[in-house]
Design an enzyme around this catalytic site. Structure first.
Site, mmCIF file in Angstrom:
data_model
loop_
_atom_site.group_PDB
_atom_site.id
_atom_site.type_symbol
_atom_site.label_atom_id
_atom_site.label_comp_id
_atom_site.label_asym_id
_atom_site.label_seq_id
_atom_site.Cartn_x
_atom_site.Cartn_y
_atom_site.Cartn_z
ATOM 1 N N THR A 14 0.739 -1.210 0.000
ATOM 2 C CA THR A 14 0.000 0.000 0.000
ATOM 3 C C THR A 14 0.771 1.262 0.000
ATOM 4 O O THR A 14 1.858 1.339 0.522
ATOM 5 C CB THR A 14 -1.034 0.010 1.106
ATOM 6 N N LYS A 46 -8.618 0.773 0.183
ATOM 7 C CA LYS A 46 -7.932 1.076 1.437
ATOM 8 C C LYS A 46 -8.211 2.478 1.944
ATOM 9 O O LYS A 46 -7.644 2.903 2.937
ATOM 10 C CB LYS A 46 -6.426 0.890 1.237
ATOM 11 N N GLY A 58 -7.420 6.294 5.500
ATOM 12 C CA GLY A 58 -6.722 5.356 4.633
ATOM 13 C C GLY A 58 -5.744 4.571 5.471
ATOM 14 O O GLY A 58 -5.173 5.098 6.419
ATOM 15 N N SER A 137 4.306 1.266 1.898
ATOM 16 C CA SER A 137 5.533 0.875 1.212
ATOM 17 C C SER A 137 5.969 1.881 0.149
ATOM 18 O O SER A 137 7.153 2.073 -0.070
ATOM 19 C CB SER A 137 5.381 -0.519 0.605
ATOM 20 N N ALA A 168 3.709 4.376 -8.059
ATOM 21 C CA ALA A 168 3.428 3.085 -8.688
ATOM 22 C C ALA A 168 4.513 2.684 -9.685
ATOM 23 O O ALA A 168 4.753 1.500 -9.904
ATOM 24 C CB ALA A 168 2.068 3.115 -9.375
ATOM 25 N N CYS A 171 7.641 1.803 -6.742
ATOM 26 C CA CYS A 171 7.448 0.808 -5.682
ATOM 27 C C CYS A 171 6.726 -0.420 -6.240
ATOM 28 O O CYS A 171 5.616 -0.300 -6.756
ATOM 29 C CB CYS A 171 6.628 1.417 -4.530
#
Length: 187
Positions: A14, A46, A58, A137, A168, A171
């Site tokens: 996430t 989330k 979140g 993360s 995105a 990670c």
């Protein structure tokens, strides 16, 4: 934050980001849930509204733990309506001292029209120095991107979406399937 997992496979996931700009507050989260090197789900939700709908939360961490925290937060918001910080401090106290809650592995970003906060299992309730916060993360990648975009002509939602897209790309535990919630913010 907690003891390392004894399982050889570790749940990862996430990126949650909040941005305040131009009278809006946005909380965005990606949808990826990974187990080890495998993507288990790409469209997890989330980020959600809690309480009366004027608080967005979140989470990053274990899904079951996050649902427990969402429920506890809603209970605190019912007890302390329109007092987000007070509700979060009370939740953080419980989270740190309760034997069951202490084992939860998650972090939360919560925002209402006037403030944004990060909650952790160590009892922290943190306010940002500026208009953005990121957890999870890919949180630091999204945070850095959002900070760099704050002084552009982009609005809060555009900044959040662009920063999450950048996270995105960097990670491996973050994807581009976003949930984005927005509130009108007070100055």
């Amino acid at each position: 934050m907690s003891a390392p997992s004894t399982s050889p496979e570790v749940w990862h996931g996430t990126t949650i980001l909040t941005v305040r700009k131009g009278g809006k507050v946005v909380v965005a989260g990606d949808g990826q849930v990974s187990l080890g090197q495998t993507i288990i789900k790409g469209t997890a939700r989330k980020v959600r509204r809690v309480g009366s709908g004027q608080v967005i939360a979140g989470f990053a961490g274990s899904t079951a733990d996050a649902f427990t925290l969402f429920e506890r937060l809603e209970t605190k918001l019912e007890r302390f309506p329109d007092q987000l910080k007070r509700a979060c401090v009370e939740l953080a106290k419980d989270w740190r001292t309760d034997r069951y809650l202490r084992r939860l592995e998650a972090m939360m970003i919560v925002a209402d029209p006037s403030e944004s906060l990060v909650l952790t299992g160590t009892g922290d309730v943190l306010e940002p120095d500026d208009a953005v916060m990121g957890i999870g993360s890919g949180g630091m990648f999204a945070l850095a991107a959002a900070k760099a975009l704050l002084d552009t002509d982009l609005d809060a939602e555009q900044i959040a979406r662009k920063a999450m897209a950048i996270a995105a790309q960097i990670c491996v535990y973050t994807n581009d399937s976003l949930t984005v919630e927005t509130l009108d913010a007070t100055s």
